[in-house]
Scaffold this motif. Sequence first.
Motif, PDB file in Angstrom:
ATOM      1  N   ILE A  65       5.853  -6.475   6.793  1.00 12.51           N
ATOM      2  CA  ILE A  65       6.603  -5.263   6.512  1.00 12.51           C
ATOM      3  C   ILE A  65       7.869  -5.181   7.366  1.00 12.51           C
ATOM      4  O   ILE A  65       8.446  -4.116   7.533  1.00 12.51           O
ATOM      5  N   LEU A 123       7.799   6.480  -1.239  1.00 16.04           N
ATOM      6  CA  LEU A 123       6.984   5.268  -1.356  1.00 16.04           C
ATOM      7  C   LEU A 123       7.578   4.402  -2.460  1.00 16.04           C
ATOM      8  O   LEU A 123       7.251   4.553  -3.631  1.00 16.04           O
ATOM      9  N   THR A 180       7.769   1.838  -4.789  1.00 17.87           N
ATOM     10  CA  THR A 180       6.832   0.890  -5.391  1.00 17.87           C
ATOM     11  C   THR A 180       7.444  -0.484  -5.610  1.00 17.87           C
ATOM     12  O   THR A 180       6.789  -1.496  -5.452  1.00 17.87           O
ATOM     13  N   GLN A 218       9.621  -2.078  -3.880  1.00 22.54           N
ATOM     14  CA  GLN A 218       9.563  -2.862  -2.647  1.00 22.54           C
ATOM     15  C   GLN A 218       8.121  -3.271  -2.341  1.00 22.54           C
ATOM     16  O   GLN A 218       7.855  -4.381  -1.905  1.00 22.54           O
ATOM     17  N   TYR A 219       7.184  -2.339  -2.606  1.00 25.13           N
ATOM     18  CA  TYR A 219       5.783  -2.641  -2.362  1.00 25.13           C
ATOM     19  C   TYR A 219       5.343  -3.876  -3.143  1.00 25.13           C
ATOM     20  O   TYR A 219       4.715  -4.788  -2.618  1.00 25.13           O
ATOM     21  N   THR A 264      -0.367  -2.436   4.532  1.00 25.10           N
ATOM     22  CA  THR A 264       0.011  -1.450   3.526  1.00 25.10           C
ATOM     23  C   THR A 264       0.113  -0.069   4.151  1.00 25.10           C
ATOM     24  O   THR A 264       1.066   0.666   3.910  1.00 25.10           O
ATOM     25  N   TRP A 295       3.128   0.194   6.244  1.00 18.75           N
ATOM     26  CA  TRP A 295       4.310   0.254   5.373  1.00 18.75           C
ATOM     27  C   TRP A 295       4.493   1.669   4.827  1.00 18.75           C
ATOM     28  O   TRP A 295       5.585   2.248   4.870  1.00 18.75           O
ATOM     29  N   MET A 296       3.366   2.262   4.361  1.00 17.31           N
ATOM     30  CA  MET A 296       3.442   3.622   3.820  1.00 17.31           C
ATOM     31  C   MET A 296       3.844   4.607   4.915  1.00 17.31           C
ATOM     32  O   MET A 296       4.698   5.476   4.713  1.00 17.31           O
ATOM     33  N   HIS A 344       7.501   4.401   5.708  1.00 12.65           N
ATOM     34  CA  HIS A 344       8.376   4.985   4.693  1.00 12.65           C
ATOM     35  C   HIS A 344       8.342   6.506   4.725  1.00 12.65           C
ATOM     36  O   HIS A 344       9.359   7.157   4.552  1.00 12.65           O
ATOM     37  N   ASP A 378       2.115   3.912  -9.384  1.00  8.27           N
ATOM     38  CA  ASP A 378       2.282   2.703  -8.599  1.00  8.27           C
ATOM     39  C   ASP A 378       2.789   1.547  -9.453  1.00  8.27           C
ATOM     40  O   ASP A 378       3.959   1.478  -9.757  1.00  8.27           O
TER      41      ASP A 378
END
Lengths: 366, 718
Positions: A148, B443, B445, B447-448, B536, B539-540, B543, B650
């Motif tokens: 990340i 969030l 998505t 990029q996720y 994850t 990351w969330m 953001h 998502d």
Amino acid sequence: MSWFLQNSIVILLLALAAWLAFAASKREYWRLAAKEVAAKRGALVCGVILACYLFVALLDSIGWTSPMRDDQGELLRNNSGEIVYDQGESILDKLLKPLDRRREVSYSAPLADKNYTAETQVTEDGQSLRVHNSLNHPRGHLLGTDRIGKDVLWLSLKSIRTGIIIGLLTTLIAIPFSLLMGVMAGYFGGWVDDIIQYLYTVVSSIPTILFVAAFIVIFGNGLPQLCIAMGLASWTSLCRLLRAETLRLKEAEYVAAAKALGTSSWKILFRHIVPNVLHVILITTVLRFSSEVLAEAVLTYLGIGVGADTMSWGTMINDARTELTRDPVIWWKLVSAFVFMLGLVLPANIFGDALRDALDPRLRTQ
Amino acid sequence: MKLPWMKIFSLAVCWTILLALLRTCDNNPWGKNAARENTLYQTISFEIRNLDPLAANYTHESAVIDNIVEMPLAYHYLKRPYQLVTPMLTELPAATYFDAQGNPLPGEPDASLVARSEYTFHLEPGILYQPHPCFDDTSKALVEHPRRPQDFGPCGFREVTAEDFKTSLVRLCDIRTGSPMFGQFCGFLEGLQECRKAVEAEVARLDAERLAAGEKPTALTTRPSLPDYRKIPCDAIQIVDRHTLKYVLKRKYPQFLYWMTMHYFAPIPFEALQFYNRPEVNAAELKYVNWPVANGPYMLDKCELDHQIVLVKNPNYHPTPYPSEGNPEDQGTDILLDAGKALPFIDKIVFNWDPETIPTWTKFQQGYYDNSGLPVDEFDNAMSMNPAGGELSLSPEMEAKGIQMTATVPPISYYMAFNMRDPVVGGLGERQRLLRQAIAIALDTRQYVTIFRNGNGIMCEGILPPGIFGAAEPPATMNTVLNAWDGKESVRKELSVAKELLVQAGYPNGIDKETGNPLVIYLDHAAAGKPDFKNTFRWMADHLKQIGIQLEEKGFDLNRSRQRLSEGNWQFLYARGWVADYPDPENFLMLFASENGHVEHHGPNYSNYSSPEYDEIFRKLETMPNTPQRKALIDQANQILYRDTPVVWDFHPRNITLTHGWLHNYRPNTISYDTIKYLRLDTALREKCQREWNRPCKWPFLLLMTLFTLATLVPKRK
């Protein structure tokens, strides 16, 4: 855990350590041992490295919350007029802020100036190209960045506290159990010995990982839970050592003399036996320290380690599972975790060895 | 000079052993000539609990069962979008509708008028069941300890009749069958609850009779009483004659035909149930749930659920030709080469239990499995990005092996739900709505998917995946609340938009204006052990932090997590997915209907979204055929969902399947699993490739042995 509680515990532990060091420096036996360790250059270097790790962990364990400010720089107050505080930061967080702020989108290799992953870009004449975009901070990441986009050096430094806490706290939890049970079993013998022996045989027959996993399932993921679980699972080996040592000391002349003078059993235990087994505890603590740090890596790999917002070397190694199969290989995270762990575990072992040589009376007389 | 005979003899023995060992050196898990046989090798990587078509509920169970049973309706193998065909029927059944007074309603009446609908099925005569000892009353054990139904004989067979569908449906109502579909079917089929009661009463009567006849109570559990399902009344099904039956529904429900492609309605011969209830068969521990009897292209030959399941061709399978037309672009391609030839092509299917991904992947690469899904970890080994087009393609090594890649976007949607009952993020108030929108925008998505799924997925606009009628088609219909069109594709809006929304919602910089405290959102999950969960989560959290919101995790084990869901005691829920049962938008849009609310009705509406406005539109479009009017209503429903953002939309994952060059006619089907009968193997090519890719490397052993021999034979220096 609130910062107040954490700071208090850290200061308490520091005070305890200072007092122990002070008490030890007054005794001939410990002074000699310290001199002997200091005379070995390797051990001394290792001691300094360990001290550095401990210092970083300490910086990361003391912190405070700050009042939040709004856009005009005014203190934020909630409707009841209280000042609003943020989540707080440790001293290390404050020091490493410039490093933490260097964010990328995803992976980048150490000292790279381009992203690891390519992105599709459409040129003006309509052709799509796979381009490695420039990093936000080219050549700014000594150890690269992770999935990340966090700096791996930052991750590794933040993991030090986790490693040290697991190593120290686990042993600190295990010591009272093993000390009390070990000396009691050795000194009193008879049915006390039978019960304690039975207890530690049963506990040591439970596989540690199974025990920790069950504990985590019941009490949830987290650093304190992990330390308690590992502490409860690992007091038996030290207990056994202390029992044997006490059995030996029980026959010593000064113990017999104390007995003849009519000193009570408990007094003998704490006056004559416990001080004379302290070196065993110290040596085991230092040597076991490394195995606990390694155990955290294994447990996190199995998904029963620390929580999601705690950095740890185990987490970094766990991530490497998928990273190593990529082409080109993402090696920097695993290597960083490896180097940082080695930097803690190897000096701990060398230092522990030197300490044992210095403290073990049997080795010393030879 | 005296020769060292002893030494020479020992060395000769060693050489013989080594050469013999090297001769038998072989890594083929299937045995020597397996590659030459017309057998397909597949993996099972999840536990199969039973093969009962009425009770099996998992896709990996369907992957086996759908080859054993044949359903009255099926999806066309080649055509997309999915189209129904009628393998067992003379024509596609049409609905007839009746109002509350029993008067027929012509045409497409409004759903609110319909009190009853009927579907008449005309079975093709002459469709036979597989040969099985149950069809012969004189059959008995042929060996002393029978372990398979094949150990009984002689075998008989008979035609599939309308009555068998009734046997099946009444058996589904029997509570002992344990069918997970009963509750759902009660929602549209007439009189299932009554039928369940009737079955219970009949079972109780039989049990009492057996006890009165002097049987022990334990016998009732070891050999449960079998009621005659054919005689028990059931309002949901009417048998008109031997080849005609009618399903009776209590409302308008056109999706019923999609359900008829699923094995929960498979015809079951009552003789089979009687056979497994015979004392001697029961004593051999043979059960219908492990050895179903059906009319599909294949039949069970071996059923060891934890080791291997083997299917062989059903000799009685009714003549079915390979389809002769497909999508327009299929004309003239290899996939139509077999047009008109009789199915199935493959003689035998081996499903091998192989739960670990790495051994499965290795065996696929060695050529021992004929196809494979792509393990996520191996993604970069097998795939390369085409430098020119940015399209996914196989890596050169894989391509050289003749492996083919098929990428499909199955009808699956992932989302992260808000609890609409929560006071902070839930509810239809403007403040909460804006907060949800801000979180969803933060969030990113896209990029996720790039970071965590190697770009293997499509960002959702709403809940409908591409390929489903009414799915969003950017830029014409897209989620303008969260996304913007950048000229080429739909992208998430800028963070500044999210910040602005937060200000409007009364959370400037994440500070709650009402209390003055910072806003903390709690993420419920049961994924602590999952790889990449930590990343994850971070990351969330990162953001959300950028817009000032703190995210904290609340991890639980699966049971506790489920309990919290049913209590509605949570705020924000980590990734949840929905896989389509059938290709109809209703199957997705019902996820937000209030009648499916999870807390109140235990339905799949996990966010507990409840909006009268949405419900009204949903009720209208639910039973409509796919017309432009329906499309317009779906667009309206989507707009409401976009605005309310009950979940963070998502992504739709992209599945990648790899097949070896010797497997022909492969076309991915993400909805049904009855596709093996269409596949064809080039066994000669398979044998050649397997031999080439698995040459044993013998020389190190020979070299070592030679050195050892020399060392022994050279005389020692004195």
